[in-house]
Enzyme design. Sequence first.
Site, short mmCIF file in Angstrom:
data_model
loop_
_atom_site.label_atom_id
_atom_site.label_comp_id
_atom_site.label_asym_id
_atom_site.label_seq_id
_atom_site.Cartn_x
_atom_site.Cartn_y
_atom_site.Cartn_z
N CYS A 1 0.83 -1.22 0.00
CA CYS A 1 0.00 0.00 0.00
C CYS A 1 0.86 1.26 0.00
O CYS A 1 0.33 2.37 -0.09
CB CYS A 1 -0.93 0.00 1.20
SG CYS A 1 -1.63 -1.61 1.53
N HIS B 1 -9.45 3.29 -1.03
CA HIS B 1 -8.06 2.88 -0.92
C HIS B 1 -7.66 1.98 -2.08
O HIS B 1 -7.53 0.76 -1.91
CB HIS B 1 -7.87 2.19 0.44
CG HIS B 1 -6.46 1.79 0.74
ND1 HIS B 1 -5.36 2.40 0.17
CD2 HIS B 1 -5.96 0.85 1.60
CE1 HIS B 1 -4.26 1.83 0.66
NE2 HIS B 1 -4.60 0.90 1.52
#
Lengths: 388, 125
Positions: A85, A334
């Site tokens: 991420c 996200h």
Amino acid sequence: MRKVSVIGVGQTTFGEHWSLSLRDLVTEAGIKAIENANVEGKDVQALFGGCMASGRFIGQEHIGALMADQMGMNPVPAYRTEAACASGGVALRLAYMAVAGGMYDVVAVGGMEKMTDVSTEDAAVALAGAGDQESELFNGATFPAIYALMARRHMHDFGTTEEQMALCAVKNHGHAVHNPYAQFRKAITVENVMDSGYIASPLKLLDCSPLTDGAAAMVLCASDKAKEYTDKPVEIAASAQASDTLALHERRSLTGLHATEVAAKDAYKQAKIAPKDIDLLECHDCFSIAQIMALEDLGFCKKGTGGKFVEEGNTDFGGVIPTNLSGGLKAVGHPVGASGVREAIDVVRQLRGDAPAPVQVKDAQIGLSHNVGGSGATVVVHAFKKGF
Amino acid sequence: MWRNIPERYNLLGTHCQTCGKYYFPMRRVCPTCRRKGKLVDAKMPETGKILSYSQVFVAPSGFEHETPYFLAIVELANKATLLTQIVDSKADVVKEGARVELVFRKIYEDSPEGAIAYGYKFRVV
Ligand SMILES: [Zn+2]
């Protein structure tokens, strides 16, 4: 080293883009950033793109070449970074280094992910690749479960409550109402979070960031040339990164990210600032507990007091350190490879005065972006300073 | 992976004779001593205590039929830590500080052809 500035930003809306492919998304974000920077495509000398798991999600690798090809930028060199991420934050940092080091004057940075073409179970497996395959995923540990283990210990050691964690999500949703790019522009209540059902106790569905498609991009330029393109350059005052063990269980602490502490300390030293000088923060709230730990590890409050710090309103608009005024990962969404770039973009918007009016921090001078890979094995921190 | 089987069946980790630390799973280099660390294989103790736990309700592929299940981070008697499932234990005894011991169990059903992976799990004593 030369000083480096951001001269343009762009992004797609974040959400479920069933009609758009990864190449559509990254091209849209890239072109928006280049137009916003007022540069000609031919002025861009290299591309850096963060993407975590396109192979798992859509069967496509070789993302560097894909970006250059789809944006009509051939033959400029193009690079893909992967740090779970934090892929986007790492792409930004590498682009920064390439300009600061004098290799290039103008480069473009992208972050992207297309996550909703696969089932939720397969997405969980792809995301769990951010942890340790052999000791975490093998035992059935999902990504939420890893953060749940941190949350549970934080509650045990410091008395942090599920309601305090819920408040992080509630506040972020409240901010996202104003963000035209956000996946969820809908206010929620603590009760909604508490009733949303456990994913991995103590974390509930609304403690968790969603699966999202999206891309974000920016254009960087050597600061001494930035004024040729824009009246509102934003300087990158610090770029820092740190690593830690891939697996959570081998860390020195379960209640904080050491890599965040290390990267933050380095960033503050580079920019010659302290947390009290920072006007706003975009932190990596992949889970509500992550926001509480980030506030502590970045030095905005003492270890263990993050829940109370949020509860007291310190992270609200108008508070001591307005946090995730965009809506954060929780409400903006996200797309894992994109988030590091998106966090930086939202700081830049604030410093330029381009944030949505209801959440525009008045006369913001310095902002911080914080991007985490996996459960904290990679952390990237950037400080930005208004350059006009 | 089949090559991890000895490690998982025997709870085999690494001992750094230079600094005294134990690691699980195995490591090729001691992160503290690096090339100066003298590493040997070491059987891990079969008891420890829970440092943190979570009950998982939404599982990744391969674990869908086991929900809800407990995961925990356990500190073993030699201070090495590991992540494991907690089985055969009532929900109200799975807590920070609870003493646990090793059991061997099926971990997951690997493929449609039915290959089954075995490994370590723990239960509250
Ligand atoms: Zn050693």
